[in-house]
Design a protein around this motif. Structure first.
Motif, PDB file in Angstrom:
ATOM      1  N   ASP A 145      -2.399  -9.960  14.314  1.00  0.00           N
ATOM      2  CA  ASP A 145      -1.860 -10.034  15.677  1.00  0.00           C
ATOM      3  C   ASP A 145      -1.629  -8.639  16.265  1.00  0.00           C
ATOM      4  OD1 ASP A 145      -1.829 -12.756  15.212  1.00  0.00           O
ATOM      5  OD2 ASP A 145       0.304 -12.814  14.700  1.00  0.00           O
ATOM      6  N   TRP A 146      -2.553  -7.746  16.000  1.00  0.00           N
ATOM      7  CA  TRP A 146      -2.446  -6.351  16.438  1.00  0.00           C
ATOM      8  C   TRP A 146      -2.562  -6.269  17.955  1.00  0.00           C
ATOM      9  CZ3 TRP A 146      -1.804  -1.936  13.390  1.00  0.00           C
ATOM     10  CH2 TRP A 146      -2.065  -0.711  13.992  1.00  0.00           C
ATOM     11  N   GLU A 147      -1.568  -5.687  18.615  1.00  0.00           N
ATOM     12  CA  GLU A 147      -1.570  -5.557  20.065  1.00  0.00           C
ATOM     13  C   GLU A 147      -1.081  -4.173  20.475  1.00  0.00           C
ATOM     14  OE1 GLU A 147      -0.554 -10.054  21.683  1.00  0.00           O
ATOM     15  OE2 GLU A 147       1.120  -8.746  21.141  1.00  0.00           O
ATOM     16  N   ALA A 148      -1.884  -3.471  21.231  1.00  0.00           N
ATOM     17  CA  ALA A 148      -1.425  -2.214  21.816  1.00  0.00           C
ATOM     18  C   ALA A 148      -0.461  -2.531  22.960  1.00  0.00           C
ATOM     19  CB  ALA A 148      -2.607  -1.407  22.338  1.00  0.00           C
ATOM     20  N   ALA A 149       0.633  -1.793  23.028  1.00  0.00           N
ATOM     21  CA  ALA A 149       1.642  -2.045  24.060  1.00  0.00           C
ATOM     22  C   ALA A 149       2.473  -0.790  24.252  1.00  0.00           C
ATOM     23  CB  ALA A 149       2.547  -3.215  23.654  1.00  0.00           C
TER      24      ALA A 149
ATOM     25  N   GLN B 156       1.380   2.257  21.997  1.00  0.00           N
ATOM     26  CA  GLN B 156       2.063   1.986  20.735  1.00  0.00           C
ATOM     27  C   GLN B 156       1.610   0.586  20.280  1.00  0.00           C
ATOM     28  OE1 GLN B 156       4.252   4.917  19.669  1.00  0.00           O
ATOM     29  NE2 GLN B 156       2.598   5.365  21.096  1.00  0.00           N
ATOM     30  N   VAL B 157       2.206   0.050  19.215  1.00  0.00           N
ATOM     31  CA  VAL B 157       1.650  -1.175  18.609  1.00  0.00           C
ATOM     32  C   VAL B 157       2.750  -2.150  18.224  1.00  0.00           C
ATOM     33  CG1 VAL B 157       0.357  -2.082  16.632  1.00  0.00           C
ATOM     34  CG2 VAL B 157      -0.361   0.061  17.709  1.00  0.00           C
ATOM     35  N   GLN B 158       2.461  -3.437  18.426  1.00  0.00           N
ATOM     36  CA  GLN B 158       3.258  -4.504  17.831  1.00  0.00           C
ATOM     37  C   GLN B 158       2.293  -5.394  17.046  1.00  0.00           C
ATOM     38  OE1 GLN B 158       5.222  -6.015  21.324  1.00  0.00           O
ATOM     39  NE2 GLN B 158       3.498  -7.288  21.948  1.00  0.00           N
ATOM     40  N   PHE B 159       2.769  -5.886  15.903  1.00  0.00           N
ATOM     41  CA  PHE B 159       1.874  -6.630  15.015  1.00  0.00           C
ATOM     42  C   PHE B 159       2.687  -7.533  14.090  1.00  0.00           C
ATOM     43  CE2 PHE B 159       3.542  -3.535  12.341  1.00  0.00           C
ATOM     44  CZ  PHE B 159       2.901  -3.342  11.127  1.00  0.00           C
ATOM     45  N   HIS B 160       1.971  -8.266  13.218  1.00  0.00           N
ATOM     46  CA  HIS B 160       2.609  -9.149  12.241  1.00  0.00           C
ATOM     47  C   HIS B 160       2.658  -8.385  10.921  1.00  0.00           C
ATOM     48  CE1 HIS B 160       3.570 -12.552   9.735  1.00  0.00           C
ATOM     49  NE2 HIS B 160       3.422 -13.433  10.715  1.00  0.00           N
ATOM     50  N   PRO B 161       3.819  -7.875  10.511  1.00  0.00           N
ATOM     51  CA  PRO B 161       3.873  -6.973   9.357  1.00  0.00           C
ATOM     52  C   PRO B 161       3.494  -7.629   8.038  1.00  0.00           C
ATOM     53  CG  PRO B 161       6.090  -7.592  10.041  1.00  0.00           C
ATOM     54  CD  PRO B 161       5.154  -8.112  11.099  1.00  0.00           C
ATOM     55  N   ARG B 162       3.828  -8.911   7.866  1.00  0.00           N
ATOM     56  CA  ARG B 162       3.482  -9.567   6.588  1.00  0.00           C
ATOM     57  C   ARG B 162       1.982  -9.807   6.486  1.00  0.00           C
ATOM     58  NH1 ARG B 162       6.375 -11.747   2.231  1.00  0.00           N
ATOM     59  NH2 ARG B 162       5.224 -13.669   2.473  1.00  0.00           N
TER      60      ARG B 162
ATOM     61  N   ALA C  59      -4.041   1.782  12.238  1.00  0.00           N
ATOM     62  CA  ALA C  59      -5.171   1.316  13.046  1.00  0.00           C
ATOM     63  C   ALA C  59      -6.477   1.438  12.265  1.00  0.00           C
ATOM     64  CB  ALA C  59      -5.244   2.106  14.348  1.00  0.00           C
ATOM     65  N   GLU C  60      -6.641   2.537  11.520  1.00  0.00           N
ATOM     66  CA  GLU C  60      -7.841   2.716  10.700  1.00  0.00           C
ATOM     67  C   GLU C  60      -7.975   1.611   9.663  1.00  0.00           C
ATOM     68  OE1 GLU C  60      -7.876   7.637  10.751  1.00  0.00           O
ATOM     69  OE2 GLU C  60      -7.410   6.517   8.920  1.00  0.00           O
ATOM     70  N   LEU C  61      -6.863   1.274   9.002  1.00  0.00           N
ATOM     71  CA  LEU C  61      -6.918   0.258   7.951  1.00  0.00           C
ATOM     72  C   LEU C  61      -7.171  -1.133   8.520  1.00  0.00           C
ATOM     73  CD1 LEU C  61      -4.063   1.484   5.574  1.00  0.00           C
ATOM     74  CD2 LEU C  61      -6.536   1.687   5.273  1.00  0.00           C
ATOM     75  N   VAL C  62      -6.574  -1.429   9.667  1.00  0.00           N
ATOM     76  CA  VAL C  62      -6.828  -2.726  10.300  1.00  0.00           C
ATOM     77  C   VAL C  62      -8.317  -2.888  10.586  1.00  0.00           C
ATOM     78  CG1 VAL C  62      -6.472  -4.039  12.430  1.00  0.00           C
ATOM     79  CG2 VAL C  62      -4.515  -3.029  11.241  1.00  0.00           C
ATOM     80  N   GLU C  63      -8.952  -1.824  11.091  1.00  0.00           N
ATOM     81  CA  GLU C  63     -10.381  -1.894  11.392  1.00  0.00           C
ATOM     82  C   GLU C  63     -11.214  -1.868  10.107  1.00  0.00           C
ATOM     83  OE1 GLU C  63     -13.782   0.448  14.054  1.00  0.00           O
ATOM     84  OE2 GLU C  63     -11.682   1.110  14.068  1.00  0.00           O
ATOM     85  N   GLN C  64     -10.877  -0.982   9.200  1.00  0.00           N
ATOM     86  CA  GLN C  64     -11.656  -0.815   7.972  1.00  0.00           C
ATOM     87  C   GLN C  64     -11.642  -2.063   7.102  1.00  0.00           C
ATOM     88  OE1 GLN C  64     -10.361   2.572   5.596  1.00  0.00           O
ATOM     89  NE2 GLN C  64     -10.940   1.536   3.709  1.00  0.00           N
ATOM     90  N   LEU C  65     -10.467  -2.704   6.978  1.00  0.00           N
ATOM     91  CA  LEU C  65     -10.319  -3.861   6.103  1.00  0.00           C
ATOM     92  C   LEU C  65     -10.444  -5.182   6.847  1.00  0.00           C
ATOM     93  CD1 LEU C  65      -7.308  -2.556   3.955  1.00  0.00           C
ATOM     94  CD2 LEU C  65      -9.747  -2.477   3.393  1.00  0.00           C
ATOM     95  N   GLY C  66     -10.620  -5.130   8.158  1.00  0.00           N
ATOM     96  CA  GLY C  66     -10.733  -6.356   8.942  1.00  0.00           C
ATOM     97  C   GLY C  66      -9.481  -7.198   8.884  1.00  0.00           C
ATOM     98  N   ILE C  67      -8.320  -6.565   9.029  1.00  0.00           N
ATOM     99  CA  ILE C  67      -7.041  -7.275   8.892  1.00  0.00           C
ATOM    100  C   ILE C  67      -6.705  -8.010  10.187  1.00  0.00           C
ATOM    101  CG2 ILE C  67      -4.575  -7.020   8.475  1.00  0.00           C
ATOM    102  CD1 ILE C  67      -5.179  -4.512   6.865  1.00  0.00           C
ATOM    103  N   ASP C  68      -6.469  -9.309  10.071  1.00  0.00           N
ATOM    104  CA  ASP C  68      -6.045 -10.132  11.203  1.00  0.00           C
ATOM    105  C   ASP C  68      -4.521 -10.196  11.177  1.00  0.00           C
ATOM    106  OD1 ASP C  68      -5.607 -11.939  13.190  1.00  0.00           O
ATOM    107  OD2 ASP C  68      -6.532 -13.654  12.162  1.00  0.00           O
TER     108      ASP C  68
END
Length: 507
Positions: free
Chosen positions: A121-125, A175-181, A110-119
């Motif tokens: 499909d990050w979804e909390a679930a 928890q999280v689901q996202f696009h790993p690639r 979560a820190e890296l997604v925010e820090q690096l601005g990674i798009d």
């Protein structure tokens, strides 16, 4: 019987192809060399680079194109029914360390997604482990209690958003689901901007553990590094005998668009019916992609087409008519004592490390491995280092029945496949799209005919430890049932631990 004619490809790979990275064409010297560019390898490389060390990642295929590219992409600390098992074998403290380390992995992502601005499909679930059989309710209740005791916000529930009733479930929120690639491609770009090197199509075939260490590639180039991390999912070096503590398994994946109003929120898994796991991913235009996983089996031991049909029937039976647009398979390794193997490669290791045995939970496990291994390289020791240490012996003794069972299965294939009569018929009997292991003259050959009718013959002995391979018609591949190596019809290595292709035969 349900048709499942979707493309034989991973949704994650097709929707995030990424730019190619060059193969290694020269000798190279870095502080740390990482073998493998999946979640564990790239996470480790990123964490190492943050300490100011130079790092190179060497990948035999494409970045995040193997195991990580074929996952169902659940990022969670709820790993089916692991906590009551850990409480029994590692005690309450071991279970707490496991939960804490896996939760730290989610926070780091979560820190890296925010820090690096990674798009991505990050979804909390919420994540659920459920049972439909009332006889398993006590087991599910016990898991909720064990997970809660370990520090997770776990609760026992009977209501979910699934379109069918459950007898009981463990629920863990946030928890999280996202696009790993998308996540890893962005992380790789950021790593390169910070001076890290990534080389695709660079297969490592040798490791010299001198000081410094030296890696040898199949093209003859040498990478010199003080520290080496082997993050190839299944270790390609057997000097630690880790292959005796890992069991490979494959699982099938089907994906189909579904109206968003019919898509259950959350991530679900049940050990029933040979495992059923599902989640959805955003598609837009009021639809989501339903991703269903299950039918696990040892590579080279199953009618895969029949299992795809069984999985499709289960999905349509619960969700109605579905147009399966993608289908693929994933491969995982289970350690005989439940916990991944992350730490020094073997008892004498000083600068070589391994990350393996994630048991189907390689996303949180891979991020955890990156944090743990970078700390060890830096001379620090996280509280859970001992839990994951591959050199552990006490837990191996406690889990001896699983170890013995795994070795018996390997021995059955290694010896039994040689004694059993080979398939009858001749090379001429093999139809397009089919394959068989046949005796041709004095050789045992893996013979297949591709869809265009071209005949290809190879040695049937896996180049890892010599077990006989078997044909997977659905995926058009040769698979080793002993340790999970997979090969293309032309003999090239698709999946390790093998590093050498199957030898060609003239029939």
């Amino acid at each position: 019987m349900t048709e499942h004619t979707g493309a034989q490809t991973s949704y994650w790979i097709e929707t995030a192809p990424g730019l190619p990275r060059p193969a290694l064409t020269e000798d190279l010297t870095v502080d740390v060399a990482v073998v493998g560019a999946g979640m564990a390898g790239l996470s480790t490389a990123w964490e190492v680079a943050q300490s100011g060390r130079s790092v190179a990642v060497l990948e035999a295929g494409r970045l995040a194109g193997a195991v990580t590219g074929h996952t169902t992409a659940k990022l969670t600390a709820l790993h089916t029914l692991v906590y009551q098992r850990l409480r029994r074998t590692r005690g309450a403290e071991g279970a707490r360390l496991y939960a804490r380390s896996q939760t730290e992995a989610l926070r780091r992502a979560a820190e890296l997604v925010e820090q690096l601005g990674i798009d991505c499909d990050w979804e909390a679930a919420p994540a659920f482990t459920y049972a439909t059989d009332r006889d398993r309710v006590p087991e599910v209740r016990a898991e909720a209690e064990a997970a809660r005791e370990a520090g997770l916000p776990a609760e026992f529930v009977t209501d979910t958003e699934l379109p069918y009733p459950v007898a009981g479930a463990v629920r863990v929120a946030d928890q999280v689901q996202f696009h790993p690639r998308k996540y890893l491609l962005a992380l790789a770009d950021a790593l390169e901007r910070r001076g890290g090197r990534i080389h695709e199509h660079t297969r490592v075939v040798g490791l010299d553990e001198s000081d410094p260490c030296r890696l040898r590639t199949e093209t003859g180039h040498t990478v010199t590094a003080r520290d080496v991390v082997v993050a190839t999912h299944y270790p390609i070096f057997d000097r630690a005998m880790l292959f005796a503590r890992l069991s490979p398994r494959r699982e099938l994946v089907l994906a189909a668009p579904i109206d968003a109003s019919r898509a259950p929120r959350g991530m679900y898994i049940t050990p029933e019916e040979n495992t059923r796991s599902l989640r959805t991913a955003p598609l837009g235009d009021g639809t989501r992609l339903l991703i269903v996983t299950g039918e696990h089996f040892t590579p080279g031991t199953a009618d895969v087409e029949e299992r795809f049909t069984r999985l499709a029937d289960w999905a349509t039976g619960h969700f109605g008519p579905l147009d399966f647009t993608y289908r693929w398979a994933t491969q995982d390794n289970d350690s005989t004592d439940t916990v991944p193997l992350v730490g020094p490669l073997h008892p004498a290791s000083r600068h070589s490390y391994v990350a393996s045995g994630f048991g189907g939970w390689g996303l949180s496990g891979g991020i955890m491995a990156g944090l743990l291994l970078s700390a060890l390289i830096d001379g620090r020791k996280p509280p859970w280092a001992g839990l994951y240490d591959p050199r552990r012996l006490a837990s191996v003794v406690r889990e001896a029945p699983a170890f013995v069972k795994h070795q018996a299965q390997v021995a059955r294939h290694f010896v039994g496949d040689r004694l059993a009569p080979l398939a009858g018929g001749s090379v001429d009997d093999i139809a397009p799209g089919e394959g068989a292991v046949l005796r041709v003259g004095t050789h045992v050959c893996a013979v297949a005919r591709d869809e265009e009718g071209q005949l290809r013959a190879l040695s049937a002995r896996c180049t890892h430890l010599g077990c006989l391979v078997a044909f997977n018609r659905a995926e058009q591949a040769w698979e080793c049932p002993c340790h999970g190596s997979r090969f293309g019809l032309d003999g090239r290595v698709l999946q390790g631990p093998a590093t050498r292709p199957l030898e060609r035969r003239d029939v």
